[in-house]
Design a protein around this motif. Structure first.
Motif, PDB file in Angstrom:
ATOM      1  N   GLU A  52       0.771  -1.290  -0.007  1.00 33.84           N
ATOM      2  CA  GLU A  52      -0.005   0.104   0.147  1.00 33.84           C
ATOM      3  C   GLU A  52       0.817   1.353  -0.115  1.00 33.84           C
ATOM      4  O   GLU A  52       0.393   2.357  -0.697  1.00 33.84           O
ATOM      5  CB  GLU A  52      -1.121  -0.041   1.122  1.00 33.84           C
ATOM      6  N   TYR A  53       1.957   1.311   0.719  1.00 36.76           N
ATOM      7  CA  TYR A  53       2.789   2.527   0.776  1.00 36.76           C
ATOM      8  C   TYR A  53       3.141   2.630  -0.569  1.00 36.76           C
ATOM      9  O   TYR A  53       3.735   3.702  -1.093  1.00 36.76           O
ATOM     10  CB  TYR A  53       3.780   1.963   1.932  1.00 36.76           C
ATOM     11  N   THR A  54       4.051   1.561  -1.150  1.00 39.83           N
ATOM     12  CA  THR A  54       4.599   1.548  -2.550  1.00 39.83           C
ATOM     13  C   THR A  54       3.623   2.069  -3.667  1.00 39.83           C
ATOM     14  O   THR A  54       3.861   3.187  -4.486  1.00 39.83           O
ATOM     15  CB  THR A  54       5.147   0.330  -2.921  1.00 39.83           C
ATOM     16  N   SER A  55       2.058   1.756  -3.385  1.00 40.67           N
ATOM     17  CA  SER A  55       1.266   2.048  -4.370  1.00 40.67           C
ATOM     18  C   SER A  55       0.946   3.673  -4.376  1.00 40.67           C
ATOM     19  O   SER A  55       0.461   4.095  -5.311  1.00 40.67           O
ATOM     20  CB  SER A  55       0.105   1.162  -4.273  1.00 40.67           C
ATOM     21  N   GLY A  56       1.251   3.828  -3.159  1.00 42.63           N
ATOM     22  CA  GLY A  56       0.999   5.397  -2.817  1.00 42.63           C
ATOM     23  C   GLY A  56       1.981   6.494  -3.213  1.00 42.63           C
ATOM     24  O   GLY A  56       1.882   7.841  -3.243  1.00 42.63           O
ATOM     25  N   ALA A  60       7.211  13.220  -6.344  1.00 42.40           N
ATOM     26  CA  ALA A  60       8.419  13.127  -5.738  1.00 42.40           C
ATOM     27  C   ALA A  60       8.259  13.609  -3.969  1.00 42.40           C
ATOM     28  O   ALA A  60       8.791  13.120  -3.186  1.00 42.40           O
ATOM     29  CB  ALA A  60       9.385  14.279  -6.367  1.00 42.40           C
ATOM     30  N   GLU A  61       7.379  14.394  -3.717  1.00 39.66           N
ATOM     31  CA  GLU A  61       7.092  14.984  -2.508  1.00 39.66           C
ATOM     32  C   GLU A  61       6.479  13.646  -1.647  1.00 39.66           C
ATOM     33  O   GLU A  61       6.580  13.867  -0.241  1.00 39.66           O
ATOM     34  CB  GLU A  61       6.077  15.891  -2.279  1.00 39.66           C
ATOM     35  N   ASP A  62       6.010  12.538  -1.971  1.00 40.35           N
ATOM     36  CA  ASP A  62       5.498  11.136  -1.515  1.00 40.35           C
ATOM     37  C   ASP A  62       6.823  10.582  -0.804  1.00 40.35           C
ATOM     38  O   ASP A  62       6.760   9.704   0.190  1.00 40.35           O
ATOM     39  CB  ASP A  62       4.872  10.552  -2.189  1.00 40.35           C
ATOM     40  N   SER A  68       9.867   7.331   5.534  1.00 38.59           N
ATOM     41  CA  SER A  68       9.516   7.464   7.265  1.00 38.59           C
ATOM     42  C   SER A  68       8.849   5.833   7.362  1.00 38.59           C
ATOM     43  O   SER A  68       8.992   5.278   8.551  1.00 38.59           O
ATOM     44  CB  SER A  68       8.769   8.554   7.455  1.00 38.59           C
ATOM     45  N   LYS A  69       7.820   5.646   6.474  1.00 33.72           N
ATOM     46  CA  LYS A  69       6.948   4.375   6.643  1.00 33.72           C
ATOM     47  C   LYS A  69       7.933   3.217   6.533  1.00 33.72           C
ATOM     48  O   LYS A  69       7.817   2.202   7.486  1.00 33.72           O
ATOM     49  CB  LYS A  69       5.938   4.171   5.751  1.00 33.72           C
ATOM     50  N   LYS A 131       7.713  -1.686  -6.900  1.00 33.90           N
ATOM     51  CA  LYS A 131       6.316  -2.506  -6.958  1.00 33.90           C
ATOM     52  C   LYS A 131       6.379  -3.885  -7.409  1.00 33.90           C
ATOM     53  O   LYS A 131       5.563  -4.844  -6.914  1.00 33.90           O
ATOM     54  CB  LYS A 131       5.157  -1.626  -7.951  1.00 33.90           C
ATOM     55  N   ASP A 132       7.194  -4.144  -8.461  1.00 35.06           N
ATOM     56  CA  ASP A 132       7.373  -5.454  -8.775  1.00 35.06           C
ATOM     57  C   ASP A 132       8.040  -6.346  -7.763  1.00 35.06           C
ATOM     58  O   ASP A 132       7.706  -7.470  -7.588  1.00 35.06           O
ATOM     59  CB  ASP A 132       8.409  -5.426 -10.066  1.00 35.06           C
TER      60      ASP A 132
END
Length: 151
Positions: A52-56, A60-62, A68-69, A131-132
């Motif tokens: 879920e974090y990766t999909s988010g 670049a600001e992400d 952090s996560k 993601k992969d």
């Protein structure tokens, strides 16, 4: 977003119940197999968070939030106790920690590019690899869950 997480978790729980019913795992009360399942499902929850974090990652600001996560997840997984007499737990834990490390390295590479905060990066090579990799790890983990279920 919270509804999406709940429905996804609910779907996973239903799938697990079906697997337990098919393989007779609903009769597990104690022992090594139960410990294996507890370990595997905890890891499954953590890797689902990572997906879920990766999909988010969209801009670049992400990256700062994602980094952090990742650091928090690394600490959590590192504290995870493996199962005595189950070498697979050690291997899975090590693979998961390596996956997080590689994601942290990818974040560093992306940050070193000094992209403007509003640049869309979801199609960057590093993001696609992350993601992969998480999807491959989830497939591997699910295969291990099925294997333990057949024991």
């Amino acid at each position: 977003m919270k509804h999406f997480k709940f429905s996804k978790l609910f779907t996973i729980l239903i799938a697990l119940e079906i697997i337990f019913s098919i393989y007779g795992c609903d009769k597990i009360s104690q022992g090594l197999q139960r410990n294996k399942f507890e370990f595997l499902y905890r890891m499954n929850n953590d890797v689902t968070l990572l997906r879920e974090y990766t999909s988010g990652i969209n801009k670049a600001e992400d990256l700062k939030f994602f980094e952090s996560k990742l650091n928090n997840l690394y600490v959590s997984v590192n504290k995870m106790e493996t199962v005595k007499n189950y070498g697979g737990s050690n291997a899975l834990k090590e693979q998961f920690l390596n996956l997080i490390d590689s994601d942290l390295e990818a974040v560093k590479i992306l940050k070193d590019k000094n992209l403007p905060a509003d640049d869309v990066i979801k199609d960057e090579y590093e993001v696609q690899i992350m993601k992969d990799n998480v999807n491959s790890f989830i497939e591997h983990l699910n295969a291990e869950i099925v294997k333990v279920g057949k024991e």
